[in-house]
Design a protein around this motif. Structure first.
Motif, mmCIF file in Angstrom:
data_model
loop_
_atom_site.group_PDB
_atom_site.id
_atom_site.type_symbol
_atom_site.label_atom_id
_atom_site.label_comp_id
_atom_site.label_asym_id
_atom_site.label_seq_id
_atom_site.Cartn_x
_atom_site.Cartn_y
_atom_site.Cartn_z
ATOM 1 N N MET A 202 -35.463 3.760 -19.222
ATOM 2 C CA MET A 202 -34.406 4.759 -19.241
ATOM 3 C C MET A 202 -34.650 5.532 -20.774
ATOM 4 S SD MET A 202 -30.035 3.960 -19.418
ATOM 5 C CE MET A 202 -30.041 3.960 -17.505
ATOM 6 N N PHE A 205 -31.091 9.465 -21.074
ATOM 7 C CA PHE A 205 -30.523 9.452 -19.652
ATOM 8 C C PHE A 205 -29.001 9.860 -19.509
ATOM 9 C CE2 PHE A 205 -28.540 7.436 -15.861
ATOM 10 C CZ PHE A 205 -29.593 7.420 -14.950
ATOM 11 N N LEU A 211 -26.081 6.632 -11.230
ATOM 12 C CA LEU A 211 -26.373 5.128 -12.022
ATOM 13 C C LEU A 211 -25.217 4.185 -11.319
ATOM 14 C CD1 LEU A 211 -27.359 3.164 -13.851
ATOM 15 C CD2 LEU A 211 -26.048 4.265 -15.783
ATOM 16 N N THR A 214 -25.707 3.609 -7.756
ATOM 17 C CA THR A 214 -26.877 2.648 -7.450
ATOM 18 C C THR A 214 -26.302 1.432 -7.801
ATOM 19 O OG1 THR A 214 -28.456 4.474 -7.731
ATOM 20 C CG2 THR A 214 -29.026 2.256 -8.315
ATOM 21 N N VAL A 228 -32.359 -3.289 -17.095
ATOM 22 C CA VAL A 228 -32.563 -1.890 -17.619
ATOM 23 C C VAL A 228 -33.288 -2.012 -18.922
ATOM 24 C CG1 VAL A 228 -31.417 0.316 -18.211
ATOM 25 C CG2 VAL A 228 -30.548 -1.236 -16.508
ATOM 26 N N LYS A 230 -33.989 0.377 -21.786
ATOM 27 C CA LYS A 230 -33.657 1.598 -22.280
ATOM 28 C C LYS A 230 -33.948 2.044 -23.764
ATOM 29 C CE LYS A 230 -28.995 3.057 -23.967
ATOM 30 N NZ LYS A 230 -29.133 2.791 -25.362
ATOM 31 N N SER A 233 -29.873 7.422 -24.339
ATOM 32 C CA SER A 233 -28.756 7.498 -23.344
ATOM 33 C C SER A 233 -27.830 8.168 -23.957
ATOM 34 C CB SER A 233 -28.349 6.443 -22.254
ATOM 35 O OG SER A 233 -27.609 5.669 -23.077
ATOM 36 N N THR A 237 -23.311 7.322 -20.703
ATOM 37 C CA THR A 237 -24.068 6.224 -20.039
ATOM 38 C C THR A 237 -23.832 4.825 -20.661
ATOM 39 O OG1 THR A 237 -25.758 7.773 -19.022
ATOM 40 C CG2 THR A 237 -26.548 5.780 -19.480
ATOM 41 N N MET A 304 -33.881 3.988 -10.654
ATOM 42 C CA MET A 304 -32.572 4.081 -10.719
ATOM 43 C C MET A 304 -32.393 5.107 -9.509
ATOM 44 S SD MET A 304 -29.753 5.706 -11.099
ATOM 45 C CE MET A 304 -30.641 7.420 -12.026
ATOM 46 N N ASP A 305 -33.019 6.065 -9.105
ATOM 47 C CA ASP A 305 -32.656 6.917 -7.854
ATOM 48 C C ASP A 305 -33.167 6.485 -6.690
ATOM 49 O OD1 ASP A 305 -35.343 7.420 -8.628
ATOM 50 O OD2 ASP A 305 -35.276 9.584 -8.953
#
Length: 481
Positions: A202, A205, A211, A214, A228, A230, A233, A237, A304-305
């Motif tokens: 991430m 983001f 998010l 999901t 995650v 990261k 972000s 987020t 994530m998508d």
């Protein structure tokens, strides 16, 4: 002259001032004698046999680098090299006992490594062997496993440090950061989690809506842990991540590789300049697999998508027995990638009755993509049929993961029939020349919307403490006559 009640205390203070320099010098000499220089690995061992003290302060991370939610950064630069250590895990599946240190290395740099192992107040050392992963996509840096054999008298080390053999000296050793050795005990059943999803990486983001959708979908599918990695972000987020962390669903691993390298945002050097592929995605995925090897029955590696949706049942808990029966248990299952372009929003081809909570909400003032509004996917063509797939796998069967599948062990993976389950990838179009009429409708996501929509609403209400961002629209109502 009158009596001074403080005179006895003043005399004691003067005497203390007189003797304190001698006390300071005494303790300084004692300290210097105790902390004698260490010249060789043998002298280290001899020192520990003579005294119970540890000559270095073991630490998992450099001071001041404590990350949110109590997670500790573990990335450590190896002095005198271009190597960055990610994490260390004890390996129980190889013939000889060893510790696997996941690392990022400059592929052109030839290093002989030395491993320093802490085992019950004693230090041992061994020669480390580096194995660089083949999937580096042409970048200068790649992921590597540094394998450190365990001496016979140190079979369960608690910490490990890695240095270059050439720099194995007093200064280098005492400044090294030790990593905690995880997975010291192998587990074969009774895992804390049934399904864990690894999401990497991430960076800057802002796609808040997708998010939340999901994470709620994953829970509906039976996932009880999401990891995650990261780097950065938006504040919105971060609020969502904090919300799910407090709920116990999400573990945020601060991914700080960009402090050491110029990470690329592309998957090939020509798509984005940098030292390593796509923000260091592969070392992050490798760490996730080993981190949850003995905590989760299955681990899914996807973005994530992306969502892996069963077609005849409604959860992964129901899906896995079908896969195990058809393809074999404790394996790697590969799911076909279906791209649902976010540039196209079309109604279903025929009217569909609305579920009780509404099936196509619009969340105004929430940044990100609404997956319920993109129900048409690109056709599967031969050029893309077997590319960009993702997997669900028994982590104890994995040695080297990569972005798509497993490195060097694809024969242990099975393609899942698309009528059983397939992956829904809501993203920018891949076949950019397609017109909307060439897309194929798939409304499988709508079967979850009656539960998904109120769950998403609850997250926004509880995390942002407001109802103002919610606004609903009846997308699939019958057309007016």
């Amino acid at each position: 002259m009158g009596h001074n009640p403080l005179r006895p205390q003043l005399k004691k203070f003067r005497r203390l001032l007189f003797i304190s320099p001698f006390i300071s010098v005494f303790f300084l000499i004692l300290l210097l004698w105790t902390y004698r220089p260490f010249r060789t690995a043998q002298s280290l061992t001899q020192y520990h046999q003579a005294t119970s003290e540890i000559p270095v302060q073991l630490k998992v991370t450099p001071p001041g680098q404590i990350a949110p939610q109590g997670q500790r950064l573990s990335l450590v630069a190896v002095t005198g090299t271009k190597t960055v250590l990610v994490a260390a895990y004890q390996e129980h599946r190889t013939e000889k006992k060893e510790v696997r240190v996941i690392a990022v290395v400059l592929r052109s740099e030839k290093i002989a490594y030395r491993c320093i192992l802490r085992c019950q107040e004693q230090l041992r050392n061994s020669s480390g062997v580096s194995d660089i992963h083949g999937d580096h996509f042409g970048f200068a840096y790649g992921t590597a496993n540094i394998m450190c054999p365990l001496p016979s008298d140190c079979e369960t080390p608690s910490h490990i440090a890695v240095t270059s053999a050439a720099a194995f000296s007093e200064d280098t050793f005492t400044s090294n950061t030790f990593l905690e050795v995880k997975n010291r005990k192998a587990q074969s059943d009774s895992f804390p989690y049934n399904f864990t999803v690894c999401l990497s990486t991430m960076f800057d983001f802002t796609n808040v809506l997708q998010l939340v959708q999901t994470l709620e979908m994953l829970q509906l599918l039976g996932v009880n842990r999401v990891v995650v990695y990261k780097t950065s972000s938006s504040p919105e987020t971060q609020r969502i991540l904090d919300y799910y962390t407090n709920k116990g669903l999400v573990e945020v691993i601060p991914w700080s590789l960009s402090r050491f390298l110029n990470v690329s945002r592309g998957w090939l050097p020509e798509h984005g300049p940098g030292d390593i592929h796509y923000l260091g995605q592969i070392p992050a995925l490798s760490d996730c697999i080993y981190r949850y090897m003995y905590q989760s029955r299955y681990v899914a590696l996807h973005d994530m998508d992306e969502l892996i949706l069963p077609q005849s049942v409604n959860s992964w808990s129901e899906l896995l027995p079908l896969l195990e029966n058809k393809y074999g248990a404790d394996k790697c299952y590969m799911f076909e990638n279906n791209v649902f372009p976010i540039t196209v929003t079309l109604r279903p081809p025929t009217y569909q009755p609305l579920p009780p909570q509404g099936c196509c909400p619009r969340w105004h003032n929430v940044s990100g993509i609404n997956i319920l509004a993109h129900l048409y996917h690109e056709p599967i063509i031969s050029e893309t049929h077997y590319s960009n797939f993702k997997i669900i796998v028994n982590p104890r069967a994995v040695f080297i993961p990569t972005v798509h599948g497993l490195r060097g062990s694809q024969k242990g993976c099975s393609w899942v029939d698309r009528t059983i389950a397939r992956m829904y990838h809501t993203r920018a179009p891949r076949q950019t020349q397609l017109t909307p009429d060439k897309l194929i409708y798939d409304g499988r996501l709508l079967s979850y919307s009656a539960r998904l929509t109120p769950n998403v609403n609850t997250v926004f209400t509880e995390s942002f403490k407001t109802q103002e961002i919610l606004c609903f629209e009846n997308c699939f109502a019958p057309p007016a006559e």
